[in-house]
Design a protein around this motif. Sequence first.
Motif, PDB file in Angstrom:
ATOM      1  N   UNK A 350     194.191 -97.337   4.886  1.00 51.75           N
ATOM      2  CA  UNK A 350     194.602 -98.136   3.868  1.00 51.75           C
ATOM      3  C   UNK A 350     193.442 -98.316   2.425  1.00 51.75           C
ATOM      4  N   UNK A 351     193.867 -98.857   1.477  1.00 55.88           N
ATOM      5  CA  UNK A 351     193.097 -98.955   0.261  1.00 55.88           C
ATOM      6  C   UNK A 351     191.708 -99.419   0.575  1.00 55.88           C
ATOM      7  N   UNK A 352     191.581-100.422   1.508  1.00 52.82           N
ATOM      8  CA  UNK A 352     190.340-101.051   1.628  1.00 52.82           C
ATOM      9  C   UNK A 352     189.166-100.063   2.305  1.00 52.82           C
ATOM     10  N   UNK A 353     189.992 -99.290   3.470  1.00 51.90           N
ATOM     11  CA  UNK A 353     189.142 -98.320   4.126  1.00 51.90           C
ATOM     12  C   UNK A 353     188.590 -97.257   3.067  1.00 51.90           C
ATOM     13  N   UNK A 354     189.644 -96.748   2.468  1.00 53.14           N
ATOM     14  CA  UNK A 354     189.440 -95.830   1.576  1.00 53.14           C
ATOM     15  C   UNK A 354     188.118 -96.227   0.165  1.00 53.14           C
ATOM     16  N   UNK A 357     184.869 -96.135   2.167  1.00 52.52           N
ATOM     17  CA  UNK A 357     184.256 -94.743   2.379  1.00 52.52           C
ATOM     18  C   UNK A 357     183.503 -94.361   0.928  1.00 52.52           C
ATOM     19  N   UNK A 358     184.296 -94.504  -0.176  1.00 47.26           N
ATOM     20  CA  UNK A 358     183.875 -94.105  -1.625  1.00 47.26           C
ATOM     21  C   UNK A 358     182.499 -94.847  -1.672  1.00 47.26           C
ATOM     22  N   UNK A 359     182.819 -96.318  -1.473  1.00 44.66           N
ATOM     23  CA  UNK A 359     181.446 -96.942  -1.590  1.00 44.66           C
ATOM     24  C   UNK A 359     180.079 -96.584  -0.992  1.00 44.66           C
ATOM     25  N   UNK A 360     180.445 -96.151   0.496  1.00 42.74           N
ATOM     26  CA  UNK A 360     179.427 -95.676   1.251  1.00 42.74           C
ATOM     27  C   UNK A 360     178.896 -94.282   0.718  1.00 42.74           C
ATOM     28  N   UNK A 361     179.716 -93.505   0.105  1.00 40.26           N
ATOM     29  CA  UNK A 361     179.211 -92.128  -0.502  1.00 40.26           C
ATOM     30  C   UNK A 361     178.583 -92.489  -1.648  1.00 40.26           C
ATOM     31  N   UNK A 362     178.961 -93.314  -2.254  1.00 42.78           N
ATOM     32  CA  UNK A 362     177.881 -93.497  -3.771  1.00 42.78           C
ATOM     33  C   UNK A 362     176.743 -94.219  -3.332  1.00 42.78           C
ATOM     34  N   UNK A 363     176.668 -95.160  -2.347  1.00 42.11           N
ATOM     35  CA  UNK A 363     175.481 -95.650  -1.818  1.00 42.11           C
ATOM     36  C   UNK A 363     174.596 -94.813  -1.288  1.00 42.11           C
ATOM     37  N   UNK A 364     175.193 -93.883  -0.699  1.00 44.34           N
ATOM     38  CA  UNK A 364     174.063 -93.000  -0.035  1.00 44.34           C
ATOM     39  C   UNK A 364     173.706 -92.074  -0.701  1.00 44.34           C
ATOM     40  N   UNK A 365     174.340 -91.642  -1.982  1.00 42.50           N
ATOM     41  CA  UNK A 365     174.131 -90.505  -2.744  1.00 42.50           C
ATOM     42  C   UNK A 365     173.911 -89.173  -2.161  1.00 42.50           C
ATOM     43  N   UNK A 366     174.867 -88.928  -1.153  1.00 44.74           N
ATOM     44  CA  UNK A 366     174.740 -87.955  -0.413  1.00 44.74           C
ATOM     45  C   UNK A 366     175.913 -86.854  -0.839  1.00 44.74           C
ATOM     46  N   UNK A 367     175.503 -85.616  -0.750  1.00 39.46           N
ATOM     47  CA  UNK A 367     176.450 -84.394  -0.916  1.00 39.46           C
ATOM     48  C   UNK A 367     177.326 -84.224   0.297  1.00 39.46           C
ATOM     49  N   UNK A 368     176.636 -84.386   1.394  1.00 40.42           N
ATOM     50  CA  UNK A 368     177.350 -84.216   2.695  1.00 40.42           C
ATOM     51  C   UNK A 368     178.205 -85.147   3.264  1.00 40.42           C
ATOM     52  N   UNK A 369     179.165 -85.070   4.256  1.00 40.28           N
ATOM     53  CA  UNK A 369     179.960 -85.904   4.658  1.00 40.28           C
ATOM     54  C   UNK A 369     179.114 -86.588   5.902  1.00 40.28           C
ATOM     55  N   UNK A 370     178.555 -85.754   6.790  1.00 40.88           N
ATOM     56  CA  UNK A 370     177.751 -86.343   7.737  1.00 40.88           C
ATOM     57  C   UNK A 370     177.167 -87.749   7.592  1.00 40.88           C
ATOM     58  N   UNK A 371     176.268 -87.902   6.640  1.00 44.84           N
ATOM     59  CA  UNK A 371     175.494 -89.210   6.744  1.00 44.84           C
ATOM     60  C   UNK A 371     176.489 -90.230   6.654  1.00 44.84           C
ATOM     61  N   UNK A 372     177.820 -90.155   5.936  1.00 46.86           N
ATOM     62  CA  UNK A 372     178.620 -91.344   5.816  1.00 46.86           C
ATOM     63  C   UNK A 372     179.170 -91.775   7.134  1.00 46.86           C
ATOM     64  N   UNK A 373     178.914 -91.074   8.065  1.00 51.08           N
ATOM     65  CA  UNK A 373     179.777 -91.541   9.306  1.00 51.08           C
ATOM     66  C   UNK A 373     178.740 -92.823  10.009  1.00 51.08           C
ATOM     67  N   UNK A 374     177.457 -93.033   9.583  1.00 50.44           N
ATOM     68  CA  UNK A 374     176.726 -94.002   9.878  1.00 50.44           C
ATOM     69  C   UNK A 374     177.040 -95.215   9.098  1.00 50.44           C
ATOM     70  N   UNK A 375     177.733 -95.025   7.965  1.00 46.70           N
ATOM     71  CA  UNK A 375     177.905 -96.147   6.986  1.00 46.70           C
ATOM     72  C   UNK A 375     179.372 -96.634   7.141  1.00 46.70           C
ATOM     73  N   UNK A 376     180.311 -96.090   7.855  1.00 44.35           N
ATOM     74  CA  UNK A 376     181.728 -96.575   7.824  1.00 44.35           C
ATOM     75  C   UNK A 376     181.847 -97.437   9.289  1.00 44.35           C
ATOM     76  N   UNK A 377     182.976 -98.101   9.452  1.00 36.45           N
ATOM     77  CA  UNK A 377     183.383 -98.472  10.631  1.00 36.45           C
ATOM     78  C   UNK A 377     183.707 -97.574  11.582  1.00 36.45           C
ATOM     79  N   UNK A 378     183.717 -97.904  13.121  1.00 36.30           N
ATOM     80  CA  UNK A 378     184.342 -96.914  13.946  1.00 36.30           C
ATOM     81  C   UNK A 378     185.561 -96.330  13.724  1.00 36.30           C
ATOM     82  N   UNK A 379     186.534 -97.026  13.241  1.00 37.46           N
ATOM     83  CA  UNK A 379     187.774 -96.671  12.925  1.00 37.46           C
ATOM     84  C   UNK A 379     187.786 -95.404  11.946  1.00 37.46           C
ATOM     85  N   UNK A 380     186.942 -95.833  10.655  1.00 38.31           N
ATOM     86  CA  UNK A 380     187.043 -94.641   9.704  1.00 38.31           C
ATOM     87  C   UNK A 380     186.230 -93.490  10.194  1.00 38.31           C
ATOM     88  N   UNK A 381     185.192 -93.882  11.014  1.00 37.86           N
ATOM     89  CA  UNK A 381     184.317 -92.535  11.612  1.00 37.86           C
ATOM     90  C   UNK A 381     185.165 -91.643  12.286  1.00 37.86           C
TER      91      UNK A 381
END
Length: 1018
Positions: A350-354, A357-381
């Motif tokens: 859904x749009x909220x989950x998307x 994930x986008x907000x987590x990527x911007x906040x992390x300022x990370x190139x890789x996907x891996x660090x994002x998994x710690x910032x999203x909920x279990x369903x998204x991860x």
Amino acid sequence: MVEDSWAASHDPLRLRAETLDAVVREWYENLYGPVQPLTGQLNRRLTEFALDRTTAETTGVLAGEPASAALADSFNSRFSLFDDARIGTADALAAEFEGSPLDDRIATATVDAYRHYRDLHADHVDEWVCTRGEMFNAVSTADQPLSKLFPELDVVVLSGYHEFRPVERRVVERLVDDLPIIALLPLHQGGQTGVDAVAEDAIDVYESLNFETVELEPTDGAGQAFGTITEALYRPDPDVISVSDSLRWRKLPTPEREIRFVARELRTELADGRDPDDLAVVVPGTEAYSGYVEDTFDTFDIPYVTTAASQLNRTFTGSVVHDLLNLAEPDPRAEDLTSLLANPLVDVVDSDLASAVTAAARRRDTVSVSPLLDDVDDEAAALIQDLLATLETLRTGDIEGATETLRRLLDDRFDLETATEDYASGAEQAVEGRAYDLVDEVLSSFESLAAVSSDLSPLALFTRAFDGVPIRVPQGAAGGHVEVMGMLDARMRSFEKVFLVGLTSEHFPVTPERPAFFEEMTDAHPRFDTGDERLRGRYLFATLLANVDALTITTPETGDDESTVIRSPVLDELQRVTGIEPEDGVDDRVGSREDLFRHVAETTDRRAAVSRAGDRGDLSPEQTKRTDRGLRCAANRGTAGLTDHDGVLAPETVAEVYPPSEREPYSASRIERYVECGFKFYADNVLGIEDPDDVEVVPTPLETGSYVHDVLERFYADLQDEAEDGVDLAAFDRATLTAHLQEIAVEELRNADFDYDGLFYERWKAELFAGLDDGGHTLYESGVKPHEAPEEGLFATFLDNERSRDGAARPHLFEAPFGEGLPDSDAGPFTVERPNGSTVSVRGYIDRVDVSRDGEQPTLTLYDYKTGRAPYMTKTTGGTKFQLPIYLLAADDVVDGDLFDQGLLSATYYQVRPPNDLKVPRGVESKFDSEAELRRFLDDIVPEWLGRIDESIANGQFHTSLLSARGANCRYCDYRRACDVRHHRKREFVDEVRDDGAAYVPLRVRDDEDIEAVMSDD
């Protein structure tokens, strides 16, 4: 389009419009049975695998790295030429090259690659699949007359050919033998050199077949005028031909301005009743201009569709595949994941989950996907991990399994076919539908060749296959729209008015880049020539000019990078023949609402202009009403006085929306925020408008300040002996203090639970912890330049500074609370009493209190830690900063005994600005000649100012800042566009507010006060 024109005056059933390829296939199937043409993508796979086998060999000019997509394209085109030339085997090609001047190395490499290509074709392509050359050859040599296949056929009209490939020529020869045929060939100079040079091949074919030549002269005025021009092009010494208004050349500053000019012209034409089908925009550099066309035409509400050839990855469907392939890489990038989830064809989350994930990527300022998994909920991860695990097959499995995996993802998980069918409508849907068909064709080509072995991984094969896949929208999808097309797409098309955009040497004519040895092959074997693009460009331009009623040419003065642009040599020739000169200047006509608002802004009576625009329908009723309200607000905000748009509320309203129970007790920071700007205070504290959720890569200044305060408080508080009045650092050695400070800093950082990581966060930690290490163990990644850690960070510098200070004054209290309602504090109410007896309730924490008993009188020194720049003391004496005087007033309630009454008072800022900018300026007491004057300031002046501020808030005075733009930090304010903080405007505003008498006006901005005393240097 031909069928539509025919149907307007003839029986529709008596005309059938088809491509020559479609007709040849139908004849072939009537002669030999059902056939499946060799698809372009299957042919491309055969070429790629053939080149891989060739490059894998140890010798030869092609030996080495696997073939790139560009090399595969070049060989694919060359193999098609061999097929059209009836060279069906490698031996036949070797015989063709035998004895030729072609370099033996080039001949050998080409023959080897073609042998692998023909072997793969024979081993893996079904026998009912035919190449284009095979079908054309079979039809041209058929024993049965073609007229018997279609006895109802009266005549064949051949159009659109100005040059023929060998197989096409043989089919035309057979048509002439079996059926009545009429060939249409636009000529401008009777087929004699000039712009007709490229048509010499077609003329030779028709003359050798004894076609009767019938010349048709243009019947309309525009055709005759333009025909005169095209007849003179590339002819020596022509007479200068006068140019009518139907031929224009407009020079604009930039490519973007070109498109905006064309958009305004189109709006005018459409408003005058012109049918969109009668208009066209021809853009030779379609890729360079596509972004401008999309943005500008959407802004100007132009109904358009682009039928020019584009790239598959520029479609939403192609982007899905592109992102999936990138996510299959060993270390997938976060931007590919966010791009996939944001794709309108993807609906797996859904749009909220998307968005999360986008907000987590911007906040992390990370190139890789891996660090994002710690910032999203279990369903998204779980979803992301499952997708990445599935895609791993593309990198590690075989091509058959990888193809099945990719197809399953697209068809089952993403249901891409249904998504393209449901997406938008009309031309947009046609684009995505065609893109899906191309993706399916690519995957089908791999399924057909699944048995072919390759040293490359499936991911590498997919990446090469989907690189640069061209896509073209059917012309039928353009009905009811202005068609945007390339120069080749405009061949044999007629329009009433055409805009030819970007006629520069960069875009027209363009000679495609080919490997050098293909150029040598063409020189040695002219029948493998693909044609002269320079001559073809001249012919296409002349044909376009002859087929329109009006033509407007545009060129930019500079490119996107402000580099000089060279106009096309075709345009130079047109100028030589006609003497046409460009029209210069910026086009400022109104063509969009954006233009309309710009023009309204320049009128004297803007509200009347908006009203007229609403009456004409240029603005909707809602837009007219909203714009009129905005203009009224802007007019009021532009005046010096206070209006109902300047944040002025009635006291009754304030009592309802912001009663004393909510606003008191005040904090020093809240009082300073109001003095800085009442309107910002109103938006934040009264209306509760939250600041935009900016994406941060390091702790914010507020988070940093809070963390540093906590560390410095605990550093001293934990050292303090309950039996002593203060902390004597001289009683500890540096190693002990360093270990103590490090332990506290690490523990507080852990308690802060900051949700940051990455290079910038490591830099942030380095600026605090550098020099505070334990046995060589650092608390951050030091990195390399330009991210090297400073030699000493904030904490180490603070420790050195504290140890070097005068030992007479000892830290006594830390984060001492005053006033009620503070967390973890049982302090009672604290009020400041005005001279008239009224009170203002205040609360807060005093960062630090030092006590010195070394002189005749004890000295009480209060510190306010600042992790930013410390304010000047004149802001305190000028009535805009209240932290220090409020600390001093509260000290009477905080310190024990008679220390406040008997001691000397001092208060200052302690600047602790990372990485190592520490400064303790002279205190506020330095602005007064005596202790008595300081205490009078604290007892009389400050309470009066605080009372006036409280009254201003209660009276609803939430106007914009009375300070300068710099003093109010307008640069960082989210509402800065709504304010006029120019110097002369600000002075008028201050005078008006002072005369009103209801607002607090700081001493710092008053002209009639002793400004030198207030603003003396710090």
